[in-house]
Design a protein around this motif. Structure first.
Motif, PDB file in Angstrom:
ATOM      1  N   GLY A 124      16.701  -2.219  -1.409  1.00 24.86           N
ATOM      2  CA  GLY A 124      15.901  -2.971  -0.347  1.00 24.86           C
ATOM      3  C   GLY A 124      15.547  -4.258  -0.980  1.00 24.86           C
ATOM      4  N   THR A 125      14.202  -4.357  -0.576  1.00 19.49           N
ATOM      5  CA  THR A 125      13.417  -5.775  -1.036  1.00 19.49           C
ATOM      6  C   THR A 125      13.182  -5.490  -2.564  1.00 19.49           C
ATOM      7  OG1 THR A 125      11.254  -4.795  -1.036  1.00 19.49           O
ATOM      8  CG2 THR A 125      12.217  -5.816   1.248  1.00 19.49           C
ATOM      9  N   GLY A 126      13.298  -4.582  -3.256  1.00 16.22           N
ATOM     10  CA  GLY A 126      12.908  -4.439  -4.789  1.00 16.22           C
ATOM     11  C   GLY A 126      11.414  -4.325  -5.100  1.00 16.22           C
ATOM     12  N   LEU A 127      10.596  -3.963  -3.942  1.00 21.60           N
ATOM     13  CA  LEU A 127       9.336  -3.812  -4.093  1.00 21.60           C
ATOM     14  C   LEU A 127       8.972  -2.382  -5.027  1.00 21.60           C
ATOM     15  CD1 LEU A 127       6.439  -4.551  -3.738  1.00 21.60           C
ATOM     16  CD2 LEU A 127       6.271  -3.473  -1.756  1.00 21.60           C
ATOM     17  N   ASN A 128       9.601  -1.463  -5.041  1.00 21.74           N
ATOM     18  CA  ASN A 128       9.467  -0.237  -5.684  1.00 21.74           C
ATOM     19  C   ASN A 128       9.825  -0.284  -7.013  1.00 21.74           C
ATOM     20  OD1 ASN A 128       8.574   1.182  -3.476  1.00 21.74           O
ATOM     21  ND2 ASN A 128      10.416   2.122  -3.042  1.00 21.74           N
ATOM     22  N   ALA A 129      11.003  -1.218  -7.172  1.00 21.63           N
ATOM     23  CA  ALA A 129      11.448  -1.371  -8.438  1.00 21.63           C
ATOM     24  C   ALA A 129      10.459  -2.170  -9.341  1.00 21.63           C
ATOM     25  CB  ALA A 129      12.923  -1.932  -8.756  1.00 21.63           C
ATOM     26  N   LEU A 130      10.049  -3.244  -8.769  1.00 21.11           N
ATOM     27  CA  LEU A 130       8.936  -4.259  -9.384  1.00 21.11           C
ATOM     28  C   LEU A 130       7.703  -3.393  -9.719  1.00 21.11           C
ATOM     29  CD1 LEU A 130       8.046  -7.006  -9.992  1.00 21.11           C
ATOM     30  CD2 LEU A 130       6.885  -6.905  -7.828  1.00 21.11           C
ATOM     31  N   LEU A 131       7.425  -2.460  -8.870  1.00 20.44           N
ATOM     32  CA  LEU A 131       5.886  -1.807  -9.145  1.00 20.44           C
ATOM     33  C   LEU A 131       6.337  -0.887 -10.405  1.00 20.44           C
ATOM     34  CD1 LEU A 131       4.700  -1.195  -5.653  1.00 20.44           C
ATOM     35  CD2 LEU A 131       3.857  -2.946  -7.359  1.00 20.44           C
ATOM     36  N   ALA A 132       7.416  -0.013 -10.283  1.00 22.45           N
ATOM     37  CA  ALA A 132       7.690   0.930 -11.370  1.00 22.45           C
ATOM     38  C   ALA A 132       7.939   0.027 -12.687  1.00 22.45           C
ATOM     39  CB  ALA A 132       8.992   1.495 -11.185  1.00 22.45           C
ATOM     40  N   TRP A 133       8.257  -1.225 -12.923  1.00 20.77           N
ATOM     41  CA  TRP A 133       8.690  -2.011 -13.922  1.00 20.77           C
ATOM     42  C   TRP A 133       7.164  -2.227 -14.540  1.00 20.77           C
ATOM     43  CZ3 TRP A 133      11.539  -7.062 -13.786  1.00 20.77           C
ATOM     44  CH2 TRP A 133      11.604  -7.772 -15.094  1.00 20.77           C
ATOM     45  N   GLN A 134       6.361  -2.716 -13.483  1.00 22.03           N
ATOM     46  CA  GLN A 134       4.981  -2.951 -13.997  1.00 22.03           C
ATOM     47  C   GLN A 134       4.294  -1.852 -14.568  1.00 22.03           C
ATOM     48  OE1 GLN A 134       2.922  -4.774 -10.391  1.00 22.03           O
ATOM     49  NE2 GLN A 134       2.732  -6.761 -11.782  1.00 22.03           N
ATOM     50  N   LEU A 135       4.420  -0.611 -14.046  1.00 20.41           N
ATOM     51  CA  LEU A 135       3.931   0.582 -14.568  1.00 20.41           C
ATOM     52  C   LEU A 135       4.330   0.728 -15.927  1.00 20.41           C
ATOM     53  CD1 LEU A 135       1.492   2.631 -14.190  1.00 20.41           C
ATOM     54  CD2 LEU A 135       3.258   4.059 -13.217  1.00 20.41           C
ATOM     55  N   ALA A 136       5.734   0.623 -16.165  1.00 22.43           N
ATOM     56  CA  ALA A 136       6.246   0.665 -17.380  1.00 22.43           C
ATOM     57  C   ALA A 136       5.704  -0.185 -18.479  1.00 22.43           C
ATOM     58  CB  ALA A 136       7.897   0.617 -17.261  1.00 22.43           C
ATOM     59  N   THR A 165       0.863  -1.163   0.083  1.00 20.66           N
ATOM     60  CA  THR A 165       0.034   0.042  -0.158  1.00 20.66           C
ATOM     61  C   THR A 165       0.812   1.186  -0.035  1.00 20.66           C
ATOM     62  OG1 THR A 165      -1.759  -1.296   1.099  1.00 20.66           O
ATOM     63  CG2 THR A 165      -1.749   1.186   1.314  1.00 20.66           C
ATOM     64  N   GLU A 166       1.955   1.471   0.758  1.00 22.58           N
ATOM     65  CA  GLU A 166       2.761   2.612   0.943  1.00 22.58           C
ATOM     66  C   GLU A 166       3.524   2.696  -0.579  1.00 22.58           C
ATOM     67  OE1 GLU A 166       6.440   1.763   3.091  1.00 22.58           O
ATOM     68  OE2 GLU A 166       6.137   3.539   3.934  1.00 22.58           O
ATOM     69  N   SER A 167       4.131   1.530  -1.120  1.00 21.30           N
ATOM     70  CA  SER A 167       4.795   1.641  -2.191  1.00 21.30           C
ATOM     71  C   SER A 167       4.006   2.092  -3.308  1.00 21.30           C
ATOM     72  CB  SER A 167       5.505   0.360  -2.644  1.00 21.30           C
ATOM     73  OG  SER A 167       6.546   0.143  -1.720  1.00 21.30           O
ATOM     74  N   ILE A 168       2.876   1.572  -3.455  1.00 20.67           N
ATOM     75  CA  ILE A 168       1.741   2.006  -4.508  1.00 20.67           C
ATOM     76  C   ILE A 168       1.453   3.514  -4.537  1.00 20.67           C
ATOM     77  CG2 ILE A 168      -0.202   1.870  -5.352  1.00 20.67           C
ATOM     78  CD1 ILE A 168       0.057  -1.146  -5.297  1.00 20.67           C
ATOM     79  N   HIS A 169       1.195   3.972  -3.029  1.00 27.41           N
ATOM     80  CA  HIS A 169       0.627   5.311  -2.747  1.00 27.41           C
ATOM     81  C   HIS A 169       1.748   6.409  -2.838  1.00 27.41           C
ATOM     82  CE1 HIS A 169      -1.911   8.004  -0.278  1.00 27.41           C
ATOM     83  NE2 HIS A 169      -0.938   8.490  -0.325  1.00 27.41           N
ATOM     84  N   ILE A 170       2.814   6.232  -2.551  1.00 27.39           N
ATOM     85  CA  ILE A 170       3.826   7.110  -2.570  1.00 27.39           C
ATOM     86  C   ILE A 170       4.741   7.387  -3.879  1.00 27.39           C
ATOM     87  CG2 ILE A 170       5.744   8.454  -1.306  1.00 27.39           C
ATOM     88  CD1 ILE A 170       4.674   6.858   1.235  1.00 27.39           C
ATOM     89  N   TYR A 171       5.511   5.964  -4.181  1.00 29.99           N
ATOM     90  CA  TYR A 171       6.365   6.221  -5.281  1.00 29.99           C
ATOM     91  C   TYR A 171       5.714   6.047  -6.454  1.00 29.99           C
ATOM     92  CZ  TYR A 171       9.029   6.002  -0.890  1.00 29.99           C
ATOM     93  OH  TYR A 171       9.636   6.383   0.212  1.00 29.99           O
ATOM     94  N   ILE A 172       4.591   5.043  -6.626  1.00 27.00           N
ATOM     95  CA  ILE A 172       3.897   4.869  -7.880  1.00 27.00           C
ATOM     96  C   ILE A 172       2.990   6.020  -8.243  1.00 27.00           C
ATOM     97  CG2 ILE A 172       2.632   3.355  -9.479  1.00 27.00           C
ATOM     98  CD1 ILE A 172       5.819   2.608  -8.729  1.00 27.00           C
ATOM     99  N   ASN A 173       1.970   6.084  -7.251  1.00 28.82           N
ATOM    100  CA  ASN A 173       0.835   7.156  -7.500  1.00 28.82           C
ATOM    101  C   ASN A 173       1.506   8.688  -7.513  1.00 28.82           C
ATOM    102  OD1 ASN A 173      -0.652   4.713  -8.137  1.00 28.82           O
ATOM    103  ND2 ASN A 173      -2.119   5.093  -6.192  1.00 28.82           N
TER     104      ASN A 173
END
Ligand code: SAM
Length: 217
Positions: free
Chosen positions: A60-72, A31-39
Motif C-alpha cells: 500500500g502506502t508503505g507506512l507499515n514498512a517505514l515504521l518497521a524500518w524505524q524500529l529496526a 495511530t493504527e499502524s503503530i498500535h497494531i503492527y508495531i506495538n
C-alpha cells in the motif's frame, strides 16, 4: 479521482477506487499502524536472538514498512521485510504522503523506489523485498516470525480472509510466530483458528474495540 485523504490524527491515507476502500482507519492511519503492527506485532518479538523476518500482506502506502524500518534502526534489530502488492501506488502518489515529516525520516521514498522481486539492503538493519503480484500467486521464500495482515476489509475482498489463505501463511510462519490484523470479525478469527493459530482479541486503536493477534502453535 483524488485519492489522498487526511485521517483524524493528521496522517495521510489513500482511497482505492478499485475496491472502494481506504487504506487505513479514518480515525488515524499512523495511530493504527503503530498500535497494531508495531506495538502488538513487531515489538512483541524484540529483543530477538536472531534476525526477524516479517511478511506484510499489502504494501500500500508503505507506512507499515517505514515504521518497521524505524524500529529496526532504533533497537538495532536486523529485520528482513517481505511485502506483496498487486496494485502499487505511483511514486507521485507516494511523494504526496506526509509520513516523512510525521516520522522525522527522509528514508520513506526509498521503499517506493526499490525494485521489485529482489532483496535490497536499505541499511545494516533493514533488508527489504517487495513482490508485485497477488498474495494468491506469491511463492514464499522464507519463514516469518511476524506477519502484518493488512488486506482490505473482508466485505470488499472475502477471498483474502479464508482458511485456505491462512493455512498457506501458517505453513510459512515460524513456531510461535505472530500474525496481527485490524479485523476482529468472527469469520477472520475462525479462519485463523482453523489454519492452526491461537487467536486472542486485543484493544484496538482509538474507538476501535478489538484487533486480533494470532500465534502459530
Ligand atoms: C489496507 S491496504 C494496505 C495498507 C498498507 N499496509 C499501508 O501501510 O499503507 C491493502 C492493500 O492490499 C493490496 N491488494 C489488494 N488485493 C491484493 C492481492 N490479492 N494481493 C496483493 N495485494 C493486494 C491493495 O492494493 C492495497 O494496497
Amino acid at each position: 479521482m483524488e485519492r489522498l485523504i487526511t485521517t483524524a490524527d493528521g496522517s495521510h491515507s489513500l482511497m482505492s477506487p478499485l475496491f472502494n476502500q481506504q487504506y487505513h482507519s479514518l480515525q488515524g492511519a499512523l495511530t493504527e499502524s503503530i498500535h497494531i503492527y508495531i506495538n502488538l506485532g513487531l515489538q512483541s518479538k524484540i529483543p530477538s536472538p536472531h534476525p526477524i523476518s516479517i511478511f506484510e500482506m499489502g504494501f500500500g502506502t508503505g507506512l507499515n514498512a517505514l515504521l518497521a524500518w524505524q524500529l529496526a534502526e532504533t533497537t538495532q534489530t536486523p529485520v528482513h521485510y517481505t511485502t506483496v502488492e498487486a496494485y502499487p501506488i505511483t511514486l507521485a502518489e507516494a511523494r504526496q504522503l506526509n509520513y516523512p515529516s510525521l516520522t522525522n525520516t527522509e528514508d520513506f521514498l526509498a521503499l517506493h523506489q526499490a525494485g521489485w522481486g529482489e532483496d535490497i539492503p536499505l541499511s545494516p538493519y533493514f533488508t527489504f523485498r517487495k513482490e508485485n503480484r497477488t498474495l494468491q500467486e506469491l511463492s514464499h521464500r522464507r519463514q516469518y516470525e511476524v506477519i502484518f495482515y493488512d488486506a482490505f476489509d473482508p466485505r470488499a475482498q472475502p477471498e483474502l480472509w479464508t482458511t485456505e489463505i491462512f493455512t498457506n501463511i501458517a505453513a510459512q510462519t515460524a513456531p510461535n510466530g505472530v500474525l496481527v490484523t485490524y479485523s476482529s470479525k468472527g469469520i477472520v478469527k475462525r479462519a485463523l483458528q482453523a489454519a492452526g493459530f491461537l487467536v486472542t482479541k486485543h484493544r484496538g486503536p482509538g474507538k476501535k474495540f478489538h484487533v486480533l493477534k494470532a500465534v502459530k502453535i
